[in-house]
Enzyme design. Structure first.
Site, PDB file in Angstrom:
ATOM      1  N   LEU A   1       0.999  -1.346   0.192  1.00 12.02           N
ATOM      2  CA  LEU A   1      -0.600  -0.036   0.207  1.00 12.02           C
ATOM      3  C   LEU A   1       0.577   0.974   0.100  1.00 12.02           C
ATOM      4  CD1 LEU A   1      -2.485  -0.964   2.355  1.00 12.02           C
ATOM      5  CD2 LEU A   1      -2.600  -1.011   0.118  1.00 12.02           C
ATOM      6  N   HIS A   2       0.050   2.117  -1.036  1.00 19.87           N
ATOM      7  CA  HIS A   2       0.916   3.522  -0.862  1.00 19.87           C
ATOM      8  C   HIS A   2       0.403   4.472  -0.551  1.00 19.87           C
ATOM      9  CE1 HIS A   2      -0.728   3.079  -4.872  1.00 19.87           C
ATOM     10  NE2 HIS A   2       0.190   2.529  -4.836  1.00 19.87           N
TER      11      HIS A   2
ATOM     12  N   GLY B   1      -1.958   6.564  -2.977  1.00 15.52           N
ATOM     13  CA  GLY B   1      -2.564   6.381  -3.921  1.00 15.52           C
ATOM     14  C   GLY B   1      -3.728   5.614  -3.053  1.00 15.52           C
ATOM     15  N   HIS B   2      -3.108   4.536  -2.505  1.00 17.77           N
ATOM     16  CA  HIS B   2      -4.052   3.383  -1.622  1.00 17.77           C
ATOM     17  C   HIS B   2      -4.991   4.388  -0.869  1.00 17.77           C
ATOM     18  CE1 HIS B   2      -1.240   0.492  -3.852  1.00 17.77           C
ATOM     19  NE2 HIS B   2      -2.629  -0.449  -4.445  1.00 17.77           N
TER      20      HIS B   2
ATOM     21  N   GLN C   1      -8.553  -0.599 -16.175  1.00 15.53           N
ATOM     22  CA  GLN C   1      -9.760  -2.101 -15.478  1.00 15.53           C
ATOM     23  C   GLN C   1     -11.089  -1.453 -14.976  1.00 15.53           C
ATOM     24  OE1 GLN C   1      -6.911  -3.692 -12.089  1.00 15.53           O
ATOM     25  NE2 GLN C   1      -8.114  -2.355 -10.799  1.00 15.53           N
TER      26      GLN C   1
HETATM   27  O1  PAF Z   1      -6.166  -2.976  -8.938  1.00 15.64           O
HETATM   28  C1  PAF Z   1      -5.771  -3.622  -8.562  1.00 15.64           C
HETATM   29  O2  PAF Z   1      -4.860  -3.832  -7.539  1.00 15.64           O
HETATM   30  C2  PAF Z   1      -5.989  -4.595  -8.859  1.00 15.64           C
HETATM   31  O3  PAF Z   1      -6.386  -5.671 -10.509  1.00 15.64           O
HETATM   32  C3  PAF Z   1      -7.527  -5.234  -7.655  1.00 15.64           C
HETATM   33  C4  PAF Z   1      -8.223  -4.669  -8.728  1.00 15.64           C
HETATM   34  C5  PAF Z   1      -7.181  -4.953  -6.210  1.00 15.64           C
HETATM   35  C6  PAF Z   1      -8.020  -6.875  -8.142  1.00 15.64           C
HETATM   36  O4  PAF Z   1      -7.203  -7.503  -8.013  1.00 15.64           O
END
Ligand code: PAF
Length: 287
Positions: free
Chosen positions: A36-37, A39-40, A156
């Protein structure tokens, strides 16, 4: 923060957190692969503004990595991640094992066509099937009221929204799948867990990517043709030390269809490799 690794425990934890009818609390999910950085953590903070409680999943999903990709090398740091989430006031961490997610005999795949074609869909065959499959499972496992994803992975996000719409997912409803703008380092580089792979020299050169994109966008907005502008962008990246450019393309922001000029809803998408690391970014072109 409660951490659970088995599905029955997750279901029980979610039921308890949600509370009873009449006093039902809302739950936002931030799906991640860990490492985690900021952004998360921005996704977590946005989620906390939108829902009563935040849950985060950490699962390095093998189905979205190709045979020659970095599944084994992908950073795994659950203790460190957990401390960061605890400090953000996250209520629940769902960290399933691979066998909990894909038990023996697992045989189902979700494939979203259209928006998954081109860009990373071409360069990483099967990647978006893996993403759609695991995200659908995460949604069904937790049934959050909403889910948040970073716009850095724009394609995505388009795939997940299409999957949720096409499969009539109830929780979260497609309208409750939120994109959060990309968080950037001071030099403009989009934050990514894969930035950790870069050597100091590569990290410095990587800053050319967002700058070259901004310059290309300015030229397209001034009316220059996209094809030569994008070819110049590729040359600029190769000149700055990138090993190769997988794509530099103008696409419609919603359908992800390839464009040869700004259509009023276009974005610039780039994927380029520096050393062994593949960086991706996207920015709006239409003003
Ligand atoms: O963006 C991500 O970190 C991954 O593609 C996700 C959405 C958690 C699915 O594994």
């Amino acid at each position: 923060m409660q951490t659970v690794t088995a599905l029955p425990d997750l279901r029980q934890a979610v039921d308890e957190l949600r509370g009873t009818e009449g006093n039902r609390r809302t739950l936002a999910l931030v799906p991640t692969m860990g490492a985690l950085h900021d952004g998360h953590l921005t996704l977590v903070r946005e989620a906390a503004k939108m829902a009563d409680m935040v849950a985060v999943s950490i699962f390095v999903n093998p189905r979205q990595f190709g045979p020659n990709e970095d599944l084994d090398a992908y950073p795994r740091q659950l203790a460190e991640d957990s401390a960061k989430l605890e400090a953000e006031g996250v209520a629940l961490l769902w960290a399933p094992t691979v066998s909990a997610m894909y038990p023996d005999g697992y045989a189902t795949n979700i494939s979203v066509s259209g928006v998954s074609a081109g860009l990373c869909g071409s360069d990483r065959p099967g990647h978006f099937d893996g993403v759609a499959t695991v995200v659908c499972k995460l949604f069904n496992q937790m049934r959050p009221d909403m889910a948040l994803f970073g716009e850095k992975d724009w394609q995505q996000l388009a795939v997940i929204r299409r999957m949720a719409r096409d499969l009539d997912l109830v929780l979260p409803h497609v309208d409750a799948i939120h994109g959060v703008p990309t968080v950037r380092e001071p030099d403009g580089l989009a934050m990514s867990s894969r930035n950790a792979y870069l050597s100091p020299d590569q990290r410095e050169a990587a800053g050319t990517l967002p700058r070259a994109m901004d310059e290309a966008i300015a030229r397209i907005r001034e009316g220059q043709e996209a094809a030569p502008t994008l070819a110049a962008l590729e040359d600029q990246l190769l000149g700055a030390g990138f090993a190769s450019v997988d794509y530099a393309e103008l696409r419609d922001a919603d359908s992800i269809a390839l464009l040869d000029a700004d259509n009023g809803n276009s974005r610039l998408f780039v994927a380029a490799r520096i050393g062994g690391t593949r960086l991706i970014d996207n920015k709006p072109v239409s003003g």
